[in-house]
Scaffold this motif. Structure first.
Motif, short mmCIF file in Angstrom:
data_model
loop_
_atom_site.label_atom_id
_atom_site.label_comp_id
_atom_site.label_asym_id
_atom_site.label_seq_id
_atom_site.Cartn_x
_atom_site.Cartn_y
_atom_site.Cartn_z
N UNK A 1 1.40 10.75 -5.76
CA UNK A 1 1.60 9.92 -6.94
C UNK A 1 2.49 8.72 -6.71
N UNK A 2 3.17 8.67 -5.56
CA UNK A 2 4.02 7.51 -5.29
C UNK A 2 3.16 6.28 -4.99
N UNK A 3 3.61 5.15 -5.44
CA UNK A 3 2.97 3.88 -5.14
C UNK A 3 3.86 3.22 -4.08
N UNK A 4 3.31 3.06 -2.88
CA UNK A 4 4.12 2.63 -1.75
C UNK A 4 3.60 1.32 -1.19
N UNK A 5 4.50 0.38 -0.97
CA UNK A 5 4.18 -0.87 -0.29
C UNK A 5 4.13 -0.57 1.20
N UNK B 1 -0.11 -12.59 -7.64
CA UNK B 1 1.04 -12.87 -8.50
C UNK B 1 2.13 -11.85 -8.29
N UNK B 2 3.36 -12.26 -8.52
CA UNK B 2 4.49 -11.35 -8.50
C UNK B 2 5.17 -11.39 -9.84
N UNK B 3 6.23 -10.62 -9.99
CA UNK B 3 6.94 -10.65 -11.25
C UNK B 3 7.50 -9.29 -11.61
N UNK B 4 7.87 -9.13 -12.86
CA UNK B 4 8.45 -7.89 -13.32
C UNK B 4 7.39 -6.81 -13.48
N UNK B 5 7.82 -5.56 -13.38
CA UNK B 5 6.91 -4.43 -13.55
C UNK B 5 6.38 -4.40 -14.98
N UNK B 6 5.09 -4.06 -15.11
CA UNK B 6 4.47 -3.98 -16.42
C UNK B 6 4.66 -2.62 -17.08
N UNK B 7 4.87 -1.58 -16.28
CA UNK B 7 4.97 -0.24 -16.85
C UNK B 7 5.88 0.62 -16.01
N UNK C 1 5.19 2.75 -13.94
CA UNK C 1 4.72 3.05 -12.59
C UNK C 1 5.23 2.06 -11.55
N UNK C 2 5.87 0.97 -11.98
CA UNK C 2 6.49 0.03 -11.06
C UNK C 2 5.61 -1.13 -10.63
N UNK C 3 4.34 -1.15 -11.03
CA UNK C 3 3.45 -2.24 -10.63
C UNK C 3 3.67 -3.45 -11.54
#
Length: 70
Positions: A3-7, A19-25, A27-29
């Motif tokens: 379940x981890x979202x890893x770069x 695009x970059x920016x602040x997380x939408x939710x 989950x960190x994306x």
């Protein structure tokens, strides 16, 4: 951890238009995203850069169901 979202560091690709920016939710994306189960692959842990977030429990359950049906 499941379940981890890893770069990860992969060979360089053209990132124009990303695009970059602040997380939408929680989950960190920072952009609306989709998970393509048919494109899952093993990646050496040495390529991990950082953890971006964690999928919500209901998303992990949906992934589990889809993997069973795959």
């Amino acid at each position: 951890l499941r379940g981890e979202i890893i770069l990860v560091e992969l060979p360089q690709v053209d990132t124009e238009g990303m695009a970059g920016g602040d997380a939408l939710s929680s989950n960190g994306l920072n952009v609306t995203s989709i998970l393509l189960l048919f494109q899952l692959r093993a990646i050496d842990k040495r390529r991990f850069v950082k953890t971006l977030g964690v999928l919500e429990a209901h998303i992990i359950e949906q992934v589990n169901v889809e993997l069973k049906n795959f």
